[in-house]
Scaffold this active site. Structure first.
Site, mmCIF file in Angstrom:
data_model
loop_
_atom_site.group_PDB
_atom_site.id
_atom_site.type_symbol
_atom_site.label_atom_id
_atom_site.label_comp_id
_atom_site.label_asym_id
_atom_site.label_seq_id
_atom_site.Cartn_x
_atom_site.Cartn_y
_atom_site.Cartn_z
ATOM 1 N N THR A 1 13.432 -22.305 -26.315
ATOM 2 C CA THR A 1 14.009 -21.443 -27.339
ATOM 3 C C THR A 1 12.947 -21.085 -28.382
ATOM 4 O OG1 THR A 1 16.176 -22.469 -27.052
ATOM 5 C CG2 THR A 1 15.809 -21.222 -29.085
ATOM 6 N N GLY B 1 10.420 -29.055 -19.228
ATOM 7 C CA GLY B 1 11.503 -29.870 -19.757
ATOM 8 C C GLY B 1 11.920 -29.595 -21.188
ATOM 9 N N TYR C 1 -7.924 -43.275 -30.579
ATOM 10 C CA TYR C 1 -6.520 -43.024 -30.241
ATOM 11 C C TYR C 1 -5.588 -43.940 -31.025
ATOM 12 C CZ TYR C 1 -7.805 -39.949 -26.327
ATOM 13 O OH TYR C 1 -8.289 -38.917 -25.555
ATOM 14 N N LEU D 1 -0.317 -31.301 -18.727
ATOM 15 C CA LEU D 1 1.124 -31.055 -18.610
ATOM 16 C C LEU D 1 1.626 -30.038 -19.632
ATOM 17 C CD1 LEU D 1 2.450 -34.661 -17.900
ATOM 18 C CD2 LEU D 1 2.162 -32.784 -16.279
#
Length: 323
Positions: free
Chosen positions: A243, A239, A61, A232
Site C-alpha cells: 500500500t 510479504g 552490527y 530480499l
C-alpha cells in the site's frame, strides 16, 4: 547448481549466507538478554538445518551486540564452530569524541577490530575478513602487511572487500601475495543498477547509473565471490504491504507471488533465484530473523528460473521495457 568461487577456498560453504545484522536485540543500547541468546540459538539451528553454514557479521552490527550474542552461543556450544564459517567486517567507525562517522582501514584499526571480533565471537580465527567500506585514506601496502601478519598469526584465513569497485580491488590485489576472495555489494531485484550497467552500455539513457562498469566481470574473471546484501529487498516483493508503493512495486509483488505459485516455492526463493541465475555466481546474504523465512529462502535450491521469467521480473521492477 554451479560451484561458487568461494567454494574453491572454503569447499563446503553454502550457496546462501546468513547475515547477522539483526542479532543482539536491535540497534540500541539495551543489554543482551536471555531471549536474544535463545533467538540466536534458534536462528543458527534453523540455518544449519537448511544447509546454510556461512554466517556474515560486522563489528558494528547492533553496535557490536550481534557478534557478542553469537559468541555467547558458541561459548555454550563450542562444537558448533566446526560446523560453520564465520565472516566479519571492519572499517566503519561511528561518530565519537575523536571525530565524525568515518571509514578507517589503517593497520591499527584493522588489528584492533579483528582482536575485538575474535573476543566477541569467542573464536580463535575468522574465516573471511572483509573491509567494510573503501577508505579514501587507505594505503594498500599497509592493508596488505596487516593482513599478512594476521594470517601468519592464524587469526584470519582469507581477506575480502565490501562495497568496492574493480579499480579499488585491483589496486589492493596488487599489494597482496594471495587472492582476495569476496566482494559484497548491494544487489537485488529492487537495486538492479548492477544489471542496468550492462544493459545500457553505450546508451545515453545509462549515463546516471550509479554502478562502476566492469566490476562484476572483474570479480568473475578473478574468482572473487560476489555476495549480495539486501537480497530480499526488505520484503517489498515478498510479504509486506505494498500500500502506497509505486505501481511497479505492486505489479512486481504480484508477479513474484504468481511465479512462486507456479514453481511451488516461496516468494523469497523466487527473489533469490533471480539473483543466482546471473552468471556472476552470486551468493545472496539473507538477513531475516524470522525462522519461517529462513526456511523459505532455502527453497531456492529446488528451482531455476527460466530466462523469460528472469526478464519478466527485471522489466517489471524497472517499470518500463528495455531499450
Amino acid at each position: 547448481m554451479s560451484v561458487l568461487p568461494l567454494q574453491n577456498v572454503l569447499p563446503h560453504v553454502s550457496s546462501l549466507a546468513y547475515g547477522c545484522m539483526g542479532l543482539g536485540g536491535g540497534w540500541n543500547n539495551n543489554p543482551i538478554c536471555a531471549s536474544d541468546i535463545q533467538q540466536t540459538h534458534d536462528i543458527i539451528d534453523t540455518a544449519l538445518q537448511n544447509q546454510i553454514n556461512f554466517f556474515d557479521h560486522a563489528d558494528i552490527y547492533t553496535f557490536g551486540k550481534a557478534e557478542t550474542v553469537f559468541g555467547q552461543v558458541l561459548k555454550q556450544r563450542p562444537t558448533l564452530r566446526d560446523n560453520l564459517y564465520l565472516q566479519t567486517k571492519c572499517g566503519i567507525r561511528f561518530e565519537d569524541h575523536q571525530g565524525p562517522k568515518r571509514y578507517d582501514l589503517s593497520s591499527a584499526w584493522i588489528t584492533h577490530s579483528v582482536e575485538k571480533s575474535l573476543t566477541a565471537l569467542n573464536t580463535d580465527y575468522i574465516d573471511v575478513l572483509l573491509l567494510h567500506r573503501p577508505d579514501p585514506l587507505m594505503r594498500v601496502s599497509e592493508i596488505a602487511d596487516t593482513f599478512h601478519q594476521l594470517k601468519a598469526a592464524g587469526k584470519v584465513r582469507f581477506l575480502g572487500v565490501s562495497n568496492m569497485q574493480q579499480h579499488q580491488i585491483s589496486a589492493l590485489q596488487r599489494a597482496l601475495n594471495e587472492p582476495l576472495v569476496v566482494n559484497q555489494i548491494e544487489m537485488s531485484l529492487q537495486k538492479h543498477a548492477w544489471v542496468d550497467e550492462a544493459v545500457y552500455a553505450g546508451n545515453q539513457d545509462g549515463k546516471d547509473i550509479n554502478f562502476t562498469p566492469g566490476t562484476l566481470e572483474y570479480c568473475h574473471q578473478h574468482d572473487i565471490q560476489l555476495q549480495a546484501w539486501g537480497s530480499l529487498c526488505q520484503g517489498i516483493y515478498s510479504g509486506i504491504s505494498t500500500t502506497g508503493q509505486s505501481d511497479a512495486v505492486q505489479r512486481t509483488s504480484q508477479l513474484v507471488a504468481r511465479l512462486a505459485a507456479e514453481y511451488g516455492v516461496s516468494p523469497e526463493a523466487i527473489l533469490l533465484s533471480w539473483l543466482m541465475l546471473h552468471p556472476s555466481q552470486i551468493q545472496p546474504v539473507i538477513g531475516t530473523t524470522n525462522l519461517e523465512r529462513i526456511t523459505a529462502c532455502a527453497q531456492v535450491g529446488a528451482i531455476s528460473l527460466s530466462r523469460e521469467h528472469w526478464y519478466a521480473l527485471y522489466v517489471s521492477a524497472k517499470g518500463h521495457e528495455l531499450p
